[in-house]
Design a protein around this motif. Structure first.
Motif, PDB file in Angstrom:
ATOM      1  N   HIS A   1      22.539  52.568  41.033  1.00  0.00           N
ATOM      2  CA  HIS A   1      23.159  52.092  42.271  1.00  0.00           C
ATOM      3  C   HIS A   1      22.543  50.759  42.692  1.00  0.00           C
ATOM      4  N   PRO A   2      23.039  49.647  42.177  1.00  0.00           N
ATOM      5  CA  PRO A   2      22.452  48.346  42.520  1.00  0.00           C
ATOM      6  C   PRO A   2      22.626  47.968  43.982  1.00  0.00           C
ATOM      7  N   GLU A   3      23.615  48.559  44.653  1.00  0.00           N
ATOM      8  CA  GLU A   3      23.856  48.213  46.056  1.00  0.00           C
ATOM      9  C   GLU A   3      22.654  48.558  46.944  1.00  0.00           C
ATOM     10  N   LEU A   4      21.833  49.505  46.494  1.00  0.00           N
ATOM     11  CA  LEU A   4      20.706  49.936  47.316  1.00  0.00           C
ATOM     12  C   LEU A   4      19.597  48.890  47.407  1.00  0.00           C
ATOM     13  N   LYS A   5      19.605  47.923  46.510  1.00  0.00           N
ATOM     14  CA  LYS A   5      18.535  46.916  46.497  1.00  0.00           C
ATOM     15  C   LYS A   5      19.023  45.527  46.885  1.00  0.00           C
ATOM     16  N   SER A   6      20.252  45.422  47.348  1.00  0.00           N
ATOM     17  CA  SER A   6      20.789  44.114  47.738  1.00  0.00           C
ATOM     18  C   SER A   6      20.369  43.769  49.164  1.00  0.00           C
ATOM     19  N   ARG A   7      20.107  42.492  49.407  1.00  0.00           N
ATOM     20  CA  ARG A   7      19.693  42.002  50.719  1.00  0.00           C
ATOM     21  C   ARG A   7      20.559  40.803  51.112  1.00  0.00           C
ATOM     22  N   PRO A   8      20.785  40.551  52.386  1.00  0.00           N
ATOM     23  CA  PRO A   8      21.617  39.399  52.776  1.00  0.00           C
ATOM     24  C   PRO A   8      21.018  38.075  52.334  1.00  0.00           C
ATOM     25  N   PHE A   9      19.686  37.981  52.341  1.00  0.00           N
ATOM     26  CA  PHE A   9      19.035  36.743  51.924  1.00  0.00           C
ATOM     27  C   PHE A   9      18.612  36.787  50.464  1.00  0.00           C
ATOM     28  N   GLU A  10      18.924  37.893  49.774  1.00  0.00           N
ATOM     29  CA  GLU A  10      18.650  38.026  48.341  1.00  0.00           C
ATOM     30  C   GLU A  10      19.706  38.949  47.730  1.00  0.00           C
ATOM     31  N   PRO A  11      20.956  38.457  47.605  1.00  0.00           N
ATOM     32  CA  PRO A  11      22.036  39.296  47.076  1.00  0.00           C
ATOM     33  C   PRO A  11      21.706  39.805  45.674  1.00  0.00           C
ATOM     34  N   HIS A  12      22.092  41.029  45.395  1.00  0.00           N
ATOM     35  CA  HIS A  12      21.859  41.574  44.051  1.00  0.00           C
ATOM     36  C   HIS A  12      22.661  40.757  43.046  1.00  0.00           C
ATOM     37  N   PRO A  13      22.054  40.399  41.909  1.00  0.00           N
ATOM     38  CA  PRO A  13      22.758  39.537  40.946  1.00  0.00           C
ATOM     39  C   PRO A  13      24.069  40.102  40.447  1.00  0.00           C
ATOM     40  N   LEU A  14      24.192  41.430  40.319  1.00  0.00           N
ATOM     41  CA  LEU A  14      25.454  41.998  39.843  1.00  0.00           C
ATOM     42  C   LEU A  14      26.578  41.785  40.853  1.00  0.00           C
ATOM     43  N   PHE A  15      26.271  41.922  42.140  1.00  0.00           N
ATOM     44  CA  PHE A  15      27.299  41.713  43.156  1.00  0.00           C
ATOM     45  C   PHE A  15      27.640  40.234  43.289  1.00  0.00           C
ATOM     46  N   ALA A  16      26.638  39.370  43.170  1.00  0.00           N
ATOM     47  CA  ALA A  16      26.911  37.932  43.210  1.00  0.00           C
ATOM     48  C   ALA A  16      27.801  37.529  42.047  1.00  0.00           C
ATOM     49  N   SER A  17      27.531  38.084  40.856  1.00  0.00           N
ATOM     50  CA  SER A  17      28.331  37.756  39.673  1.00  0.00           C
ATOM     51  C   SER A  17      29.734  38.348  39.760  1.00  0.00           C
ATOM     52  N   PHE A  18      29.844  39.594  40.263  1.00  0.00           N
ATOM     53  CA  PHE A  18      31.145  40.240  40.407  1.00  0.00           C
ATOM     54  C   PHE A  18      32.043  39.460  41.354  1.00  0.00           C
ATOM     55  N   ILE A  19      31.500  39.033  42.487  1.00  0.00           N
ATOM     56  CA  ILE A  19      32.306  38.254  43.437  1.00  0.00           C
ATOM     57  C   ILE A  19      32.646  36.887  42.853  1.00  0.00           C
ATOM     58  N   ALA A  20      31.737  36.292  42.081  1.00  0.00           N
ATOM     59  CA  ALA A  20      32.045  35.022  41.408  1.00  0.00           C
ATOM     60  C   ALA A  20      33.220  35.196  40.450  1.00  0.00           C
ATOM     61  N   ALA A  21      33.248  36.334  39.738  1.00  0.00           N
ATOM     62  CA  ALA A  21      34.374  36.620  38.837  1.00  0.00           C
ATOM     63  C   ALA A  21      35.658  36.828  39.630  1.00  0.00           C
ATOM     64  N   ALA A  22      35.544  37.457  40.797  1.00  0.00           N
ATOM     65  CA  ALA A  22      36.717  37.658  41.657  1.00  0.00           C
ATOM     66  C   ALA A  22      37.251  36.319  42.160  1.00  0.00           C
ATOM     67  N   VAL A  23      36.332  35.386  42.446  1.00  0.00           N
ATOM     68  CA  VAL A  23      36.762  34.041  42.869  1.00  0.00           C
ATOM     69  C   VAL A  23      37.562  33.385  41.755  1.00  0.00           C
ATOM     70  N   GLU A  24      37.092  33.502  40.524  1.00  0.00           N
ATOM     71  CA  GLU A  24      37.825  32.942  39.385  1.00  0.00           C
ATOM     72  C   GLU A  24      39.187  33.616  39.240  1.00  0.00           C
ATOM     73  N   GLN A  25      39.219  34.931  39.436  1.00  0.00           N
ATOM     74  CA  GLN A  25      40.472  35.667  39.337  1.00  0.00           C
ATOM     75  C   GLN A  25      41.463  35.197  40.409  1.00  0.00           C
ATOM     76  N   SER A  26      40.960  34.905  41.594  1.00  0.00           N
ATOM     77  CA  SER A  26      41.834  34.484  42.690  1.00  0.00           C
ATOM     78  C   SER A  26      42.536  33.165  42.363  1.00  0.00           C
ATOM     79  N   ARG A  27      41.924  32.343  41.536  1.00  0.00           N
ATOM     80  CA  ARG A  27      42.516  31.075  41.162  1.00  0.00           C
ATOM     81  C   ARG A  27      43.629  31.234  40.127  1.00  0.00           C
ATOM     82  N   LEU A  28      43.662  32.432  39.498  1.00  0.00           N
ATOM     83  CA  LEU A  28      44.675  32.691  38.478  1.00  0.00           C
ATOM     84  C   LEU A  28      45.910  33.352  39.062  1.00  0.00           C
ATOM     85  N   VAL A  29      45.741  33.980  40.244  1.00  0.00           N
ATOM     86  CA  VAL A  29      46.862  34.716  40.855  1.00  0.00           C
ATOM     87  C   VAL A  29      47.897  33.758  41.438  1.00  0.00           C
TER      88      VAL A  29
END
Length: 542
Positions: free
Chosen positions: A514-542
């Motif tokens: 559960h990576p969400e348990l270690k995420s912080r607002p001033f230190e986002p978990h790398p998996l969530f930062a990467s997932f949202i970055a991928a979602a940003v790329e996806q949004s440009r394709l829609v």
């Protein structure tokens, strides 16, 4: 020597004692103090591990494997300090320990009573292990007047006398409702709540008053007069756009200043709030927006996914975008085509869960993401459902299933009966108790070099928190990898699958932890930062 701050609530529940406690802890920390936060819960469960997520909310797991109240997640996110099993206590745990002592004869034949035995046990919990801290903040669950909270209230009352003079401060969080027909904010609920506290011997030093509009000075003076609190100590707690604005908002209202004044600390160090201003600015001024579908089974109560919600927002902060969450009950996909629900989202996340209900819907969500090249993030149960989907669709294991749902000819996911924790072998019986019998807490994992997930972490050795009873069966690994699913992370002994991914997919990752348990607002978990970055790329394709 540690100073103690006791935070109680009144009028109604769900006013935000956890956020208030966490925000105050962050403010004291910003002034250079060392803080610890603890939660005292009055329910009879030993811990929330067996409680329904739709009733209690999420179970927050600590590094040392404790199943705790979700408020400990707020404490960690606001202060950055990792909690442990000694930061949360329940009535059930207190009574469990007392009865065990009584059975052993530890009380030497005395009649065991609420006072002093229960209250002494609570006081010992509050005072234990605080030598390295300047302030210990203790949040008392429930509201003033609740019968189940009375032993805790009595214990903190006693502590006010036991501690050195000036060693304890009491903060009472109340509600000031607005009566639309009268056009007035009403002070009477706060007055009655404080009267309830004073009847058991607790005089609040500070009132933190929740309201949906500014409180007039005349009303503050009225509460000060009738509640026997300094006027400067009547602090308004107004609604804010994001919970991460609470520390800044409370500082502007003078909460931390008043707390330090109550302890006689003057002059006090000035707070450094730059990182909180940066977080609030990132939330308030996004440069884009993405939509993430959360396909779960407890969507009726969003608190069941509290850490997950926050971690996704942290991923948005890291990418300077607003994250819009589309909550979808997974059972819907077992009756309807997922396409209308998922074709316009920028990412799909399937979170953890227990039981068969809604599992086929989650499998269909994973299939949609795989076939349509939509970023997919599977967490715990979400990883298991993605593996079952791949086994059925890619590896030809048509009857792939999980023993969690009953006997199956193809147990792609099965119950764990033993695993290594450090140098010790942990064992569980399949028919054993549910409470505390899972793989809980932080465990090491090794990531394959060159894998996508290793590149996200920037390392091949990680340590993450777990909470699960079932595991992907590694005997299916060869067939799944031949079909295109990579087992990119394993336990150090190579026995337990920790992460899977699809190398040919834009972003498809499942993790058993559960990576969400270690995420912080001033230190986002790398998996969530990467997932949202991928979602940003996806949004440009829609």
């Amino acid at each position: 020597m540690a100073r103690y701050i006791f935070i109680t609530g009144g009028v109604v529940s769900s006013l935000g004692k956890g956020i208030a406690s966490a925000a105050l802890g962050a403010l004291l920390q910003a002034r250079g103090y060392r803080v610890r936060l603890r939660k005292l819960d009055p329910y009879l469960n030993v811990d929330p591990g067996t409680m329904s997520p739709t009733q209690h909310g999420e179970v927050f797991v600590t590094d040392d494997g404790a199943e705790t109240d979700l408020d400990l997640g707020h404490y960690e996110r606001f202060t950055g300090r990792s909690a442990n099993r000694m930061d949360n206590i329940t009535t059930g745990r207190i009574y469990q320990e007392i009865i065990a002592k009584e059975r052993r004869g530890d009380y030497l034949g005395a009649t065991v009573q609420v006072i002093p035995h229960v209250t002494d046990a609570i006081k010992n919990f509050v005072l234990e292990g605080n030598e390295e801290y300047d302030f210990v903040l203790c949040e008392i669950g429930g509201t003033a007047g609740d019968i189940e909270a009375m032993p805790f209230m009595e214990a903190i009352r006693q502590l006010g006398n036991d501690l050195p003079r000036g060693g304890a401060v009491y903060i009472h969080l109340t509600l000031m409702p607005y009566i639309a027909s009268a056009g007035e904010l009403k002070t009477k609920p706060t007055q009655h709540s404080v009267k309830e506290l004073r009847s058991i011997g607790i005089q609040p030093d500070i009132l933190l008053v929740r309201a949906d509009r500014p409180i007039p000075e005349v009303e503050r003076r009225k509460m000060s007069l009738f509640c026997n609190v300094r006027e400067s100590a009547v602090i308004q707690a107004l609604d804010v756009a994001t919970i991460y604005d609470v520390p800044v908002a409370y500082h502007k209202e003078g909460l931390d200043t008043e707390v330090l004044a109550a302890f006689g600390i003057d002059p006090a160090p000035k707070p450094k709030l730059d990182r909180w201003h940066q977080v609030v600015d990132a939330v308030a001024n996004p440069e884009g927006e993405v939509t993430i579908a959360v396909v779960g089974k407890y969507t009726g109560l969003k608190d069941a996914y509290k850490s997950l919600m926050e971690a996704l927002q942290h991923g948005g902060i890291a990418n300077r975008v607003r994250v819009k969450l589309d909550w979808i009950e997974s059972e819907v996909f077992e009756k309807e085509d997922p396409t209308p629900y998922l074709e316009r989202v920028n990412g799909i996340l399937v979170p953890g869960g227990f039981g068969e209900r809604g599992s086929e819907g989650k499998i269909l969500a994973a299939r949609f993401a795989r076939e349509r090249n939509v970023p997919y993030f599977g967490i715990c149960f979400g990883m298991q459902m993605a593996v079952i989907e791949a086994a059925r669709s890619l590896a030809g294991v048509e009857n792939a299933g999980s023993t969690e749902f009953g006997p199956t000819d193809e147990p792609v996911v099965g119950i764990m009966t033993e695993w290594m924790k450090g140098n010790e072998l942990e064992q569980r019986a399949a028919e054993g108790d549910l409470g505390g019998t899972m793989r809980l807490g932080s465990y090491d994992a090794k990531l394959a070099g060159g894998s996508r997930i290793a590149s996200i972490y920037g390392d091949t050795a990680i340590r993450e928190r777990h909470r699960h009873r079932y595991e992907v069966n590694r005997s299916y690994r060869d067939r799944l990898e031949a079909a295109g699913m990579r087992f990119a992370g394993m336990s150090p002994d190579g026995l337990l699958p920790e992460t899977v991914e699809l190398p040919d997919h834009p972003w498809f990752i499942g993790v058993q932890y559960h990576p969400e348990l270690k995420s912080r607002p001033f230190e986002p978990h790398p998996l969530f930062a990467s997932f949202i970055a991928a979602a940003v790329e996806q949004s440009r394709l829609v």
